[in-house]
Design a protein around this motif. Structure first.
Motif, PDB file in Angstrom:
ATOM      1  N   GLN A   1       0.850  -1.179   0.000  1.00 59.17           N
ATOM      2  CA  GLN A   1       0.000   0.000   0.000  1.00 59.17           C
ATOM      3  C   GLN A   1       0.888   1.231   0.000  1.00 59.17           C
ATOM      4  O   GLN A   1       2.102   1.114   0.047  1.00 59.17           O
ATOM      5  CB  GLN A   1      -0.891  -0.047   1.249  1.00 59.17           C
ATOM      6  CG  GLN A   1      -1.686  -1.344   1.294  1.00 59.17           C
ATOM      7  CD  GLN A   1      -2.454  -1.526   2.581  1.00 59.17           C
ATOM      8  OE1 GLN A   1      -2.272  -0.795   3.550  1.00 59.17           O
ATOM      9  NE2 GLN A   1      -3.328  -2.514   2.587  1.00 59.17           N
ATOM     10  N   HIS A   2       0.272   2.423  -0.097  1.00 61.24           N
ATOM     11  CA  HIS A   2       1.075   3.632  -0.189  1.00 61.24           C
ATOM     12  C   HIS A   2       0.805   4.627   0.925  1.00 61.24           C
ATOM     13  O   HIS A   2      -0.298   4.716   1.448  1.00 61.24           O
ATOM     14  CB  HIS A   2       0.859   4.312  -1.540  1.00 61.24           C
ATOM     15  CG  HIS A   2       1.475   3.554  -2.662  1.00 61.24           C
ATOM     16  ND1 HIS A   2       0.779   3.162  -3.780  1.00 61.24           N
ATOM     17  CD2 HIS A   2       2.741   3.095  -2.832  1.00 61.24           C
ATOM     18  CE1 HIS A   2       1.592   2.487  -4.581  1.00 61.24           C
ATOM     19  NE2 HIS A   2       2.783   2.432  -4.032  1.00 61.24           N
ATOM     20  N   LEU A   3       1.863   5.346   1.211  1.00 63.16           N
ATOM     21  CA  LEU A   3       1.855   6.405   2.196  1.00 63.16           C
ATOM     22  C   LEU A   3       2.183   7.661   1.391  1.00 63.16           C
ATOM     23  O   LEU A   3       3.223   7.731   0.759  1.00 63.16           O
ATOM     24  CB  LEU A   3       2.980   6.086   3.181  1.00 63.16           C
ATOM     25  CG  LEU A   3       3.076   6.648   4.560  1.00 63.16           C
ATOM     26  CD1 LEU A   3       1.741   6.592   5.273  1.00 63.16           C
ATOM     27  CD2 LEU A   3       4.106   5.824   5.349  1.00 63.16           C
ATOM     28  N   VAL A   4       1.252   8.640   1.373  1.00 69.11           N
ATOM     29  CA  VAL A   4       1.437   9.818   0.532  1.00 69.11           C
ATOM     30  C   VAL A   4       1.544  11.078   1.380  1.00 69.11           C
ATOM     31  O   VAL A   4       0.734  11.286   2.282  1.00 69.11           O
ATOM     32  CB  VAL A   4       0.240   9.988  -0.436  1.00 69.11           C
ATOM     33  CG1 VAL A   4       0.385  11.255  -1.255  1.00 69.11           C
ATOM     34  CG2 VAL A   4       0.124   8.774  -1.342  1.00 69.11           C
ATOM     35  N   CYS A   5       2.541  11.914   1.084  1.00 69.45           N
ATOM     36  CA  CYS A   5       2.663  13.194   1.783  1.00 69.45           C
ATOM     37  C   CYS A   5       1.772  14.229   1.086  1.00 69.45           C
ATOM     38  O   CYS A   5       1.974  14.522  -0.091  1.00 69.45           O
ATOM     39  CB  CYS A   5       4.106  13.689   1.802  1.00 69.45           C
ATOM     40  SG  CYS A   5       4.245  15.310   2.583  1.00 69.45           S
ATOM     41  N   ASP A   6       0.825  14.789   1.836  1.00 72.59           N
ATOM     42  CA  ASP A   6      -0.088  15.764   1.246  1.00 72.59           C
ATOM     43  C   ASP A   6       0.615  17.067   0.901  1.00 72.59           C
ATOM     44  O   ASP A   6       0.115  17.840   0.089  1.00 72.59           O
ATOM     45  CB  ASP A   6      -1.244  16.063   2.213  1.00 72.59           C
ATOM     46  CG  ASP A   6      -2.228  14.896   2.283  1.00 72.59           C
ATOM     47  OD1 ASP A   6      -2.428  14.238   1.247  1.00 72.59           O
ATOM     48  OD2 ASP A   6      -2.775  14.649   3.363  1.00 72.59           O
ATOM     49  N   ALA A   7       1.756  17.312   1.513  1.00 72.04           N
ATOM     50  CA  ALA A   7       2.451  18.576   1.248  1.00 72.04           C
ATOM     51  C   ALA A   7       3.354  18.490   0.016  1.00 72.04           C
ATOM     52  O   ALA A   7       3.261  19.320  -0.873  1.00 72.04           O
ATOM     53  CB  ALA A   7       3.253  19.007   2.460  1.00 72.04           C
ATOM     54  N   CYS A   8       4.219  17.482  -0.043  1.00 72.93           N
ATOM     55  CA  CYS A   8       5.186  17.470  -1.138  1.00 72.93           C
ATOM     56  C   CYS A   8       4.920  16.367  -2.167  1.00 72.93           C
ATOM     57  O   CYS A   8       5.583  16.319  -3.202  1.00 72.93           O
ATOM     58  CB  CYS A   8       6.606  17.334  -0.607  1.00 72.93           C
ATOM     59  SG  CYS A   8       6.971  15.741   0.137  1.00 72.93           S
TER      60      CYS A   8
END
Lengths: 138, 138
Positions: B88-95
């Motif tokens: 699964q993925h972990l996404v940074c909302d900022a960068c």
DNA sequence: ATCCAGAATTGGATCTTGTCCAAAACCGAA
DNA sequence: TTCGGTTTTGGACAAGATCCAATTCTGGAT
């Protein structure tokens, strides 16, 4: 629909014809449109509305938490007016259509600390992929 | 890396310098790049490689199922070389940074029939959102 | 080692999505 | 009705991605 408009007026929104039309187009559907689709539908109701205004209005609705922005692949973003109820999405890989679903089970809990890699986690999204009825029978 | 190249040769791929370089850049990372980032890295190894070739090659790798295309919001697509292992993925909302995670639990089963609306479902994606270590401390 | 047909690469044009801006129009409180 | 501040407008612009004809190159055949 007037629900939404009332909430917006309470927050100091000026009620212009353009905003009314965008709200009306968004209202209550469970299949979500792209900004340009919303613009096309809005033009039917108010021929002179501009693309920029639709983008502006959608952006404001997203900031206010009234609408969710959903993006899939490289396609255009779609706008989900159903922001107040927790739900997941069903996406057609062929045409990009998005539908809401309301699964029974609780979406998995949060990630174990050992899998967080220093991230501060604020939410989980679950998306089902496949082919919609129109594209699946091709 | 030669694993990947061998699989590709077995499927009739011509091994050009450009393809070798793209495969080398993609190899084995758990943080995923955009097409332009991959192009920039490839240029370091092969100065004359063109953007179109990187896009072509990535597209072919995706078609062959060797690489996954992951897109978040309106940002550029990112390419995940780790297509063979469920994750699964972990996404940074900022960068926009994307990391793989390998959670213990099984992702929820498939949708109940009453929630499929005629779709043929082929998969589920689970994405955790938040801020990465770099953006979270700002 | 060399040749050749077909596959791959190139880079520039083009398309789509989305944002930005200053000028003009408009809303609604007083 | 008037006026100030908010909205709208539409055209320019930017980023991401795709397309295309001309050129170059790969790898099997000789």
């Amino acid at each position: 629909m007037s629900d939404l408009l009332e909430r917006l007026r309470d927050r100091g929104w000026r009620l212009t014809a353009q905003r009314r039309v965008v709200a009306q187009v968004l209202d209550g559907d469970h299949v979500h449109y792209t900004a340009d689709e919303i613009h096309a539908l809005a033009v039917n109701l108010l021929p002179e509305i501009s693309r920029a205004t639709v983008y502006n209005t959608l952006g404001e609705l997203v900031s206010l938490g009234e609408v969710l922005e959903v993006s899939t692949d490289g396609r255009a973003k779609r706008y989900d007016p159903n922001a107040r109820h927790a739900h997941q999405h069903l996406v057609c890989d062929a045409c990009g259509t998005i539908r809401d679903v309301h699964p029974a089970g609780d979406p998995l809990g949060s990630l174990p600390a050992t899998e967080r890699y220093g991230f501060t986690i604020s939410g989980v999204e679950v998306t089902y992929r496949g082919l919609c009825p129109d594209c699946g029978t091709a």
